[in-house]
Design a protein around this motif. Structure first.
Motif, PDB file in Angstrom:
ATOM      1  N   GLN A  79       0.801  -1.231   0.000  1.00 23.32           N
ATOM      2  CA  GLN A  79       0.000   0.000   0.000  1.00 23.32           C
ATOM      3  C   GLN A  79       0.834   1.282   0.000  1.00 23.32           C
ATOM      4  O   GLN A  79       0.315   2.363   0.278  1.00 23.32           O
ATOM      5  CB  GLN A  79      -0.960  -0.003   1.197  1.00 23.32           C
ATOM      6  N   ARG A 201      -7.579 -11.301   6.003  1.00 27.60           N
ATOM      7  CA  ARG A 201      -7.619  -9.825   5.941  1.00 27.60           C
ATOM      8  C   ARG A 201      -8.576  -9.236   6.983  1.00 27.60           C
ATOM      9  O   ARG A 201      -8.185  -8.442   7.812  1.00 27.60           O
ATOM     10  CB  ARG A 201      -8.051  -9.367   4.558  1.00 27.60           C
ATOM     11  N   GLU A 232     -12.962  -1.470  13.094  1.00 29.99           N
ATOM     12  CA  GLU A 232     -12.287  -0.229  12.716  1.00 29.99           C
ATOM     13  C   GLU A 232     -13.308   0.870  12.410  1.00 29.99           C
ATOM     14  O   GLU A 232     -13.080   2.043  12.720  1.00 29.99           O
ATOM     15  CB  GLU A 232     -11.412  -0.523  11.482  1.00 29.99           C
TER      16      GLU A 232
HETATM   17  N1  GUN Z   1      -9.493  -3.635   6.854  1.00 27.39           N
HETATM   18  C1  GUN Z   1      -9.352  -4.610   5.934  1.00 27.39           C
HETATM   19  N2  GUN Z   1      -8.315  -4.344   5.114  1.00 27.39           N
HETATM   20  C2  GUN Z   1      -7.791  -3.183   5.536  1.00 27.39           C
HETATM   21  C3  GUN Z   1      -6.689  -2.400   5.080  1.00 27.39           C
HETATM   22  O1  GUN Z   1      -5.990  -2.711   4.124  1.00 27.39           O
HETATM   23  N3  GUN Z   1      -6.462  -1.245   5.774  1.00 27.39           N
HETATM   24  C4  GUN Z   1      -7.210  -0.870   6.841  1.00 27.39           C
HETATM   25  N4  GUN Z   1      -6.919   0.263   7.474  1.00 27.39           N
HETATM   26  N5  GUN Z   1      -8.235  -1.595   7.273  1.00 27.39           N
HETATM   27  C5  GUN Z   1      -8.531  -2.735   6.623  1.00 27.39           C
END
Ligand code: GUN
Ligand code: ZN
Length: 428
Positions: A79, A201, A232
């Motif tokens: 990334q 992931r 998140e």
């Molecule tokens: N949640 C799943 N994949 C990602 C990612 O690549 N970055 C972030 N910040 N959260 C994620």
């Protein structure tokens, strides 16, 4: 063998508060010796070491601070070119920018180039240990491990496991992922300073079959780490619970597939329910705070104090490329500001502990990295608190080492990282 001379700072244990001067060693005229394999022999006043090791070459860093290399507990190697992508929150950001960019890692030449650039950027910013996600392509981590091996760097990584809810170019079927992961584990886990992390992931891109594969990989390779994302973003949590309707909360999905242990790194862990906090504590799994990412993607404010008080283990990370900086100093600064919004002033001893010894303890690697002590690797950085005109000016008023560290995290960036050594070998 060599002696480094300068001011030396390293933690002995977790600091209780900003007045906890017993939590660290600070030698104003210090020295550290290490052997030709890059293992630290002794830390003491330079005057003593120079007598004891009379004919040994000294490298003098003057009034700069010799510090343990920073440890980044969560980032994404594919990334680097996603950083600074405008105008989206997590799920749209993944679809619009991240998945298309990760699909480029099907190409070996791209993997090779990016792995070098990625580790260069980390090292340039004083990060000497990295815990990284690859792309879905097994060769992404193959090249990353090769490059880590070449520079004798501690890198913990895994090819990302994902088999739904993304473009085909970044998906791999669960049975194929099982085989490719197994192959990389046998080739790289505990080889050189590389270690493998099983890397589903997150729940959204995982079918139940893929979760079962993760579970099997975990059971068969218990010395590997597990890394994934947790709670998140509010839309992410909603979608996740729709995909796994039989689970009462997000964490329970990972729990069901037996992925939670003291080697499990759960990036973000922002919007947690009480049950989840309790279960993280019980399983000793680790909440990995990614401040620059949480602000950039507008994800939310990490509840550091609450998690600490409830006994959850926490770590700190850049989360490049949701995160916006490879600099641990910039990362600590943003962590401070996030806690200020929750009326808590994270003290600089706590934040530097986090990024060195604390992260090392989260990995169970405190007897290899994170501190300057006998037997540990000479993964060392040299900090210059006067690396910009503003810092030089501000430093005129600085009275204590705690204040100096706070100035470094508030005003410093890659320019404050004067030199970087991995296992005693200069890399910057
Ligand atoms: N949640 C799943 N994949 C990602 C990612 O690549 N970055 C972030 N910040 N959260 C994620
Ligand atoms: Zn991440």
């Amino acid at each position: 063998m060599k002696i480094f001379k300068g001011r030396i700072f390293s933690f002995l244990r977790k600091p209780e508060d900003i007045n906890d001067t017993g939590s660290y060693i600070y030698l104003e005229k210090g020295g550290v010796t290490f052997d030709d394999k890059g293992i630290i022999i002794e830390v003491d006043d330079y005057s003593k070491l120079s007598k004891k090791y009379e004919n040994t070459e000294t490298i003098d860093f003057g009034s700069k601070i010799i510090f343990p290399g920073f440890i980044d507990l969560h980032n994404h190697f594919p990334q680097t070119q996603v950083i600074a992508s405008y105008g989206t929150k997590l799920l749209e950001w993944l679809n619009k920018y991240t998945f298309p960019n990760e699909s480029l890692f099907v190409d070996d030449k791209h993997c090779e180039r990016e792995s070098k650039i990625f580790l260069d950027l980390l090292n340039h910013n004083g990060i000497t240990t990295s815990v990284s996600f690859g792309s879905v392509h097994p060769n992404s981590v193959e090249y990353l491990f090769q490059e880590a091996h070449r520079r004798n760097m501690c890198v913990i990584a895994g090819n990302v496991l994902m088999d739904r809810n993304a473009p085909d170019t970044v998906l791999e079927k669960a049975d194929k992922s099982y085989l490719s992961s197994k192959e990389i584990i046998s080739k790289w886990h505990n080889v050189s300073r590389c270690k493998y992390a099983i890397t589903p992931r997150f729940a959204i891109t995982s079918t139940p079959e893929l979760m079962e594969v993760s579970q099997t990989l975990c059971a068969e390779n218990q010395s590997c780490y597990v890394q994934t994302h947790l709670s998140e973003n509010i839309d992410e949590i909603k979608t996740t619970l729709e995909l796994f309707p039989d689970q009462k909360d997000y964490l329970s999905i990972y729990d069901k597939y037996k992925l939670l242990s003291n080697k499990t790194l759960l990036a973000h862990s922002i919007h947690l329910e009480m049950n989840e906090i309790e279960r993280m504590k019980e399983t000793k799994s680790i909440a990995v705070h990614c401040p620059t990412s949480n602000l950039f993607l507008g994800s939310g404010l990490f509840k550091f104090k609450e998690l600490e008080e409830k006994g959850v283990r926490t770590a700190i990370a850049t989360d490049v490329g949701g995160g916006t900086s490879f600099s641990m100093l910039r990362t600590l600064d943003e962590a401070y500001k996030i806690q200020q919004l929750g009326n808590y002033s994270l003290n600089p001893l706590a934040s530097y502990f986090w990024s060195t010894m604390g992260n090392a303890e989260c990995l169970g690697l405190q007897d290899q990295i994170g501190t300057i002590k006998t037997g540990n690797c000479a993964d060392l950085i040299v900090l210059n608190s006067k690396s910009t005109p503003l810092m030089r000016h501000r430093m005129e008023k600085c009275k204590t080492i705690e204040e100096e560290l706070f100035i470094l995290q508030t005003l410093g960036d890659d320019r404050a990282i004067d030199s970087v050594f991995i296992a005693g070998k200069k890399i910057k």
